[in-house]
Scaffold this active site. Sequence first.
Site, PDB file in Angstrom:
ATOM      1  N   LYS A  14      45.296 -42.475 -22.865  1.00  0.00           N
ATOM      2  CA  LYS A  14      45.159 -42.142 -21.295  1.00  0.00           C
ATOM      3  C   LYS A  14      44.106 -42.989 -20.849  1.00  0.00           C
ATOM      4  O   LYS A  14      44.161 -43.755 -19.793  1.00  0.00           O
ATOM      5  CB  LYS A  14      45.014 -40.682 -20.874  1.00  0.00           C
ATOM      6  CG  LYS A  14      46.006 -39.758 -21.422  1.00  0.00           C
ATOM      7  CD  LYS A  14      45.990 -38.260 -21.083  1.00  0.00           C
ATOM      8  CE  LYS A  14      44.628 -37.384 -21.704  1.00  0.00           C
ATOM      9  NZ  LYS A  14      44.786 -37.372 -23.228  1.00  0.00           N
ATOM     10  N   ARG A  89      45.282 -29.677 -17.144  1.00  0.00           N
ATOM     11  CA  ARG A  89      45.857 -29.214 -18.543  1.00  0.00           C
ATOM     12  C   ARG A  89      46.130 -28.045 -18.612  1.00  0.00           C
ATOM     13  O   ARG A  89      46.347 -27.491 -19.737  1.00  0.00           O
ATOM     14  CB  ARG A  89      44.243 -29.544 -19.300  1.00  0.00           C
ATOM     15  CG  ARG A  89      44.009 -30.644 -20.061  1.00  0.00           C
ATOM     16  CD  ARG A  89      42.690 -30.395 -20.904  1.00  0.00           C
ATOM     17  NE  ARG A  89      42.561 -31.074 -21.960  1.00  0.00           N
ATOM     18  CZ  ARG A  89      41.846 -32.569 -21.912  1.00  0.00           C
ATOM     19  NH1 ARG A  89      41.420 -33.158 -20.832  1.00  0.00           N
ATOM     20  NH2 ARG A  89      41.671 -33.058 -23.036  1.00  0.00           N
ATOM     21  N   ARG A 128      39.008 -43.642 -33.267  1.00  0.00           N
ATOM     22  CA  ARG A 128      37.809 -43.818 -32.218  1.00  0.00           C
ATOM     23  C   ARG A 128      36.478 -42.912 -32.616  1.00  0.00           C
ATOM     24  O   ARG A 128      35.474 -43.458 -31.974  1.00  0.00           O
ATOM     25  CB  ARG A 128      38.542 -43.089 -31.144  1.00  0.00           C
ATOM     26  CG  ARG A 128      37.900 -43.231 -29.654  1.00  0.00           C
ATOM     27  CD  ARG A 128      38.442 -42.612 -28.725  1.00  0.00           C
ATOM     28  NE  ARG A 128      38.427 -41.155 -28.701  1.00  0.00           N
ATOM     29  CZ  ARG A 128      39.125 -40.263 -27.550  1.00  0.00           C
ATOM     30  NH1 ARG A 128      39.902 -40.809 -26.849  1.00  0.00           N
ATOM     31  NH2 ARG A 128      38.994 -39.003 -27.617  1.00  0.00           N
ATOM     32  N   ARG A 134      31.430 -39.285 -29.992  1.00  0.00           N
ATOM     33  CA  ARG A 134      32.031 -37.906 -29.537  1.00  0.00           C
ATOM     34  C   ARG A 134      31.938 -36.839 -30.464  1.00  0.00           C
ATOM     35  O   ARG A 134      32.381 -37.012 -31.539  1.00  0.00           O
ATOM     36  CB  ARG A 134      33.334 -38.118 -28.859  1.00  0.00           C
ATOM     37  CG  ARG A 134      33.325 -38.642 -27.275  1.00  0.00           C
ATOM     38  CD  ARG A 134      34.645 -38.640 -26.505  1.00  0.00           C
ATOM     39  NE  ARG A 134      35.222 -37.710 -26.951  1.00  0.00           N
ATOM     40  CZ  ARG A 134      36.405 -37.365 -25.862  1.00  0.00           C
ATOM     41  NH1 ARG A 134      36.791 -38.324 -25.133  1.00  0.00           N
ATOM     42  NH2 ARG A 134      37.243 -36.265 -26.160  1.00  0.00           N
ATOM     43  N   ARG A 145      42.321 -29.520 -30.913  1.00  0.00           N
ATOM     44  CA  ARG A 145      42.658 -30.112 -29.855  1.00  0.00           C
ATOM     45  C   ARG A 145      44.118 -30.352 -29.794  1.00  0.00           C
ATOM     46  O   ARG A 145      44.910 -30.084 -28.690  1.00  0.00           O
ATOM     47  CB  ARG A 145      41.840 -31.347 -29.562  1.00  0.00           C
ATOM     48  CG  ARG A 145      40.345 -31.140 -29.120  1.00  0.00           C
ATOM     49  CD  ARG A 145      39.671 -32.461 -29.552  1.00  0.00           C
ATOM     50  NE  ARG A 145      39.947 -33.228 -28.562  1.00  0.00           N
ATOM     51  CZ  ARG A 145      39.561 -34.595 -29.083  1.00  0.00           C
ATOM     52  NH1 ARG A 145      38.766 -35.118 -30.142  1.00  0.00           N
ATOM     53  NH2 ARG A 145      39.824 -35.785 -28.033  1.00  0.00           N
TER      54      ARG A 145
END
Length: 190
Positions: A14, A89, A128, A134, A145
Amino acid sequence: MKNVVIFGAPGAGKGTQSDKIIAKYGFKHFSTGDILRKQIAEGTELGKTAKKFMDEGKLVTDDLIINMIDNELEAVKDASGVIFDGFPRTYAQAEALKVLLNKRGTDVSVMLNIHVDDEELIARLINRGKTSGRSDDNLETIQKRLVTYKEQTTPVIDFYKKEGSCVDINGVGELDTIFADICKAIDSSK
Ligand code: AMP
């Protein structure tokens, strides 16, 4: 004004595709994850509360998110288009977004439902995590998640199917091929 919801599981691409949309169309980026991370960096009360949910791979509560976005929408009200990334969400957030946009005389133009299989999502997020810094890009939180996405976020797809604005996008393959499909969906939206 075009309002584009870019939708998909964590790791679906995204953020990457949003950057390409912004470069081509000049739309404003509206990412609730980025807004929350900014609140955390600034040490606000909202940031402190949000961080606990985020580090557990859970969603921040609807009331906090919905209150937050009403203010944030003011900042993008004069844009030629907005990309909603990581929002809505939940079904309740999708309903709230419709009310807030209708209040401003507009609505969601298209919802891009990006599909990527779980194995690929996990591989992308682990990768990532090596550079993102993060705290939620680690295997344990990634798995949580994905469960959260399936349980609480996928009902958003039904909302936009009913609205008639959901377009399915295959999110695996060449970035430019995926982007071409996205552009087609944006260009043919109302
Ligand atoms: P993201 O950057 O979109 O992957 O979001 C990172 C984390 O922020 C999520 O795992 C949630 O904990 C929280 N978050 C971001 N957007 C929302 C939202 N619309 N509703 C609830 N929680 C959110």
